[in-house]
Design an enzyme around this catalytic site. Structure first.
Site, mmCIF file in Angstrom:
data_model
loop_
_atom_site.group_PDB
_atom_site.id
_atom_site.type_symbol
_atom_site.label_atom_id
_atom_site.label_comp_id
_atom_site.label_asym_id
_atom_site.label_seq_id
_atom_site.Cartn_x
_atom_site.Cartn_y
_atom_site.Cartn_z
ATOM 1 C CG ASP A 198 2.143 10.036 -61.632
ATOM 2 O OD1 ASP A 198 1.197 10.413 -61.760
ATOM 3 O OD2 ASP A 198 1.976 9.301 -60.716
ATOM 4 C CG ASN A 248 1.414 -0.317 -53.522
ATOM 5 O OD1 ASN A 248 0.993 1.059 -53.805
ATOM 6 N ND2 ASN A 248 2.201 -1.157 -54.673
ATOM 7 C CG HIS A 267 1.749 3.955 -55.524
ATOM 8 N ND1 HIS A 267 1.053 2.746 -56.369
ATOM 9 C CD2 HIS A 267 0.812 4.691 -55.904
ATOM 10 C CE1 HIS A 267 0.102 3.638 -56.616
ATOM 11 N NE2 HIS A 267 -0.241 4.805 -56.443
ATOM 12 C CD GLU A 326 4.185 0.738 -57.609
ATOM 13 O OE1 GLU A 326 3.561 0.899 -57.214
ATOM 14 O OE2 GLU A 326 2.895 0.392 -59.496
#
Ligand code: F6R
Length: 244
Positions: free
Chosen positions: A67, A136, A138, A143
């Site tokens: 990313d 979370n 990800h 996400e």
């Protein structure tokens, strides 16, 4: 799935580095999928050490990063290209042209995503993908959402990710709100996956991802469907001398 828990952060990092090193040793022209963030820093440090001792050779490898922030160029110290250069590529013998990171300053980020997928396809996919995991759930910047997205895409970062990543910036307002990320399809197509996680705050999400339901609300849970995943976890926080 193989789950290995180590006492220290450094033991976790060394085991992950061993898996990457073995991959390059057994297949010198491997395509390695790489991640940024605090967790893999120790992995890169071990690989650099072994390269300096002549124990591992990256001259024929290719790397594909997961990313990049939209809007940040390679000279920006917060960009993932800058992170990879300074923490890894500048210290090993990989030709820079074979280190792929999505271009955060592409005039058309959507076109950059399509081009990135074509480059991965041309490489015949990723041999070993190194992953971290967000609190979370990800992976990359996939996400929590209602659906899994297959291909490389532009994503709006969740508030919790912006907050978590603000530690790398002068102020939370400086954290870019958008990023380009490999999709879940490309990650799942990697032939091997090594996920590293550490710190008490990651224990619950690691458990949820690998023993809970497979749901796009916890993107890493999709890894339960992959036939060759190694999860390395250490409760120890990232030591000060390693963290960025
Ligand atoms: C970064 C990436 C992210 C991180 C995750 C954990 O390339 O893919 O998914 O792996 O945000 O980051 P750290 O290791 O900083 O806790």
């Amino acid at each position: 799935m193989t789950y290995i828990e180590t006492k220290t952060y450094d033991q976790m990092a060394k085991k992950a580095a061993n898996l990457l090193s073995a991959q390059v040793l057994t297949k010198p022209h491997s395509v390695l999928g790489l991640a940024t963030g605090s967790t893999p820093l120790g992995v890169y440090r071990w690989l650099i050490r072994w390269y300096q001792k002549d124990d591992v050779d990256f001259s024929q490898a290719t790397t594909v990063n997961l990313d990049e922030y939209v809007g940040l160029g390679e000279q920006d110290p917060q960009s993932y290209r800058y992170y990879m250069n300074t923490h890894f590529f500048d210290h090993i013998n990989i030709p820079k042209e074979r280190t792929l990171v999505p271009c955060g300053t592409a005039a058309d980020p959507e076109a950059e995503c399509r081009a990135y997928d074509r480059r991965i396809e041309a490489l015949l996919g990723i041999d070993l993908q190194l992953l971290g995991i967000g609190r979370n759930g990800h992976i990359g910047f996939n996400e929590p959402a209602d659906v899994f997205i297959k291909n490389t895409h532009v994503v709006t970062l969740s508030d919790s990710t912006v907050t978590a990543n603000a530690r790398f910036f002068d102020s939370p307002d400086d954290v870019p709100r958008r990023a380009i990320t490999l999709g879940m399809g490309s990650i799942l197509q990697a032939r091997k996956i090594v996920l590293v996680a550490n710190g008490a705050a990651k224990r619950d999400i690691v458990r949820e991802a690998f023993t809970g339901p497979i749901t796009p609300r916890v993107p890493a849970s999709l890894l339960q469907l992959h036939p060759d995943v190694t999860v390395l976890y250490s409760e120890e926080e990232t030591p000060q001398e390693v963290s960025v």
